[in-house]
Design a protein around this motif. Sequence first.
Motif, PDB file in Angstrom:
ATOM      1  N   ILE A   6      -8.859  -1.949  -3.711  1.00 37.11           N
ATOM      2  CA  ILE A   6      -8.314  -2.120  -2.352  1.00 37.11           C
ATOM      3  C   ILE A   6      -9.463  -2.390  -1.375  1.00 37.11           C
ATOM      4  O   ILE A   6      -9.394  -3.293  -0.536  1.00 37.11           O
ATOM      5  CB  ILE A   6      -7.551  -0.839  -1.922  1.00 37.11           C
ATOM      6  N   GLU A   7     -10.529  -1.578  -1.508  1.00 36.33           N
ATOM      7  CA  GLU A   7     -11.666  -1.688  -0.601  1.00 36.33           C
ATOM      8  C   GLU A   7     -12.365  -3.044  -0.756  1.00 36.33           C
ATOM      9  O   GLU A   7     -12.590  -3.753   0.220  1.00 36.33           O
ATOM     10  CB  GLU A   7     -12.642  -0.549  -0.924  1.00 36.33           C
ATOM     11  N   LEU A   8     -12.635  -3.415  -1.998  1.00 32.58           N
ATOM     12  CA  LEU A   8     -13.364  -4.667  -2.276  1.00 32.58           C
ATOM     13  C   LEU A   8     -12.611  -5.912  -1.840  1.00 32.58           C
ATOM     14  O   LEU A   8     -13.212  -6.929  -1.484  1.00 32.58           O
ATOM     15  CB  LEU A   8     -13.604  -4.792  -3.788  1.00 32.58           C
ATOM     16  N   ASN A   9     -11.282  -5.847  -1.902  1.00 37.09           N
ATOM     17  CA  ASN A   9     -10.480  -7.041  -1.620  1.00 37.09           C
ATOM     18  C   ASN A   9      -9.808  -7.017  -0.252  1.00 37.09           C
ATOM     19  O   ASN A   9      -8.912  -7.822   0.012  1.00 37.09           O
ATOM     20  CB  ASN A   9      -9.423  -7.216  -2.718  1.00 37.09           C
ATOM     21  N   ASN A  10     -10.284  -6.072   0.594  1.00 42.17           N
ATOM     22  CA  ASN A  10      -9.765  -6.009   1.961  1.00 42.17           C
ATOM     23  C   ASN A  10      -8.240  -5.898   1.992  1.00 42.17           C
ATOM     24  O   ASN A  10      -7.580  -6.495   2.824  1.00 42.17           O
ATOM     25  CB  ASN A  10     -10.240  -7.264   2.719  1.00 42.17           C
ATOM     26  N   MET A  11      -7.713  -5.128   1.027  1.00 41.64           N
ATOM     27  CA  MET A  11      -6.264  -4.867   1.015  1.00 41.64           C
ATOM     28  C   MET A  11      -6.015  -3.525   1.698  1.00 41.64           C
ATOM     29  O   MET A  11      -6.942  -2.924   2.226  1.00 41.64           O
ATOM     30  CB  MET A  11      -5.743  -4.871  -0.431  1.00 41.64           C
ATOM     31  N   GLN A  12      -4.759  -3.064   1.682  1.00 43.28           N
ATOM     32  CA  GLN A  12      -4.529  -1.790   2.366  1.00 43.28           C
ATOM     33  C   GLN A  12      -3.532  -0.900   1.648  1.00 43.28           C
ATOM     34  O   GLN A  12      -2.707  -1.382   0.870  1.00 43.28           O
ATOM     35  CB  GLN A  12      -4.140  -2.040   3.826  1.00 43.28           C
ATOM     36  N   PHE A  13      -3.659   0.407   1.896  1.00 46.76           N
ATOM     37  CA  PHE A  13      -2.706   1.373   1.359  1.00 46.76           C
ATOM     38  C   PHE A  13      -1.525   1.494   2.304  1.00 46.76           C
ATOM     39  O   PHE A  13      -1.691   1.476   3.523  1.00 46.76           O
ATOM     40  CB  PHE A  13      -3.355   2.756   1.215  1.00 46.76           C
ATOM     41  N   TYR A  14      -0.347   1.620   1.733  1.00 42.35           N
ATOM     42  CA  TYR A  14       0.859   1.901   2.507  1.00 42.35           C
ATOM     43  C   TYR A  14       1.509   3.150   1.942  1.00 42.35           C
ATOM     44  O   TYR A  14       1.429   3.401   0.740  1.00 42.35           O
ATOM     45  CB  TYR A  14       1.876   0.757   2.368  1.00 42.35           C
ATOM     46  N   THR A  15       2.185   3.928   2.810  1.00 44.53           N
ATOM     47  CA  THR A  15       3.082   4.965   2.298  1.00 44.53           C
ATOM     48  C   THR A  15       4.449   4.307   2.150  1.00 44.53           C
ATOM     49  O   THR A  15       4.669   3.200   2.644  1.00 44.53           O
ATOM     50  CB  THR A  15       3.190   6.152   3.279  1.00 44.53           C
ATOM     51  N   LEU A  16       5.385   5.000   1.500  1.00 44.39           N
ATOM     52  CA  LEU A  16       6.739   4.428   1.388  1.00 44.39           C
ATOM     53  C   LEU A  16       7.337   4.200   2.775  1.00 44.39           C
ATOM     54  O   LEU A  16       7.937   3.163   3.032  1.00 44.39           O
ATOM     55  CB  LEU A  16       7.641   5.360   0.561  1.00 44.39           C
TER      56      LEU A  16
END
Length: 263
Positions: free
Chosen positions: A243-253
């Motif tokens: 997630i960090e390396l690819n500039n993605m993000q965490f979501y909660t439900l």
Amino acid sequence: MKPFFYKSFLIITTIIVSACDNKKAIPQSVPYSKPYRAGVVLSFDDAYVDEWFEADQALKKYSWKATFCVCRIDSIGAPQLNKLVQMQKNGHEIAGHGYHHFNAVTYAAANGIDNYVKVEIDPMLASMKRLALHVTSFAYPYGERSEELDKALAPKFNIIRGRAFCGDVPEKEGCYFRGTKYMYAFDIDNNHVHFSIPYLLELLDYARKENKILILCGHKPVKELTANYQTKIETLAFICKYIELNNMQFYTLSDLDNLMAKE
Ligand SMILES: [Zn+2]
């Protein structure tokens, strides 16, 4: 010739989709109202509060966000309840996973859906509310769901999650957010028959390339495996780094609810 080909294609597609999820319909895509970044929902089921808390200590350096789907709330001890409240304060979501952890499909078949809601859902919501846990999402125990159950639970939850039982190729998996409140999670417990790091990487790559949100679930995070239903902390760290390396993000439900088109 052309109509015949088209018809065959439709039939084949339908067969693949149903085979991929234990013959249950996968929610169809609907248009989104809001643009979003590719990412991952990490959810955990049952009541492994101490282990979830330990995982949080190990992974907070990645600014991860998780959704903890809790069952048997009234059997959880005070120290663990405090940890749940603390994790909620830290930005994680606490969701429902059944008051007793009954299989919804089996229980409803034997006792009716109204009784299922009365015995398994209402007391869970009441207890969790009393404990200041803000529950707006639900994960079915064993991932077992039906359309009738979905309908009965829809007014009570913003998000309703099952489990994907596939393991073929990413584009056929049901475990990506589709703009509906119904969704499936891919199980990253080490003993799950379709789980492997290379396949998890394929699922993550597909989310990154197609700008999708991958929905994952596990049970008990551990450093060393000792039994079934355990997710290695190493696997979770692997996801956090991706997630960090690819500039993605965490979501909660519940974050997904904010992305949906509202009428
Ligand atoms: Zn469970």
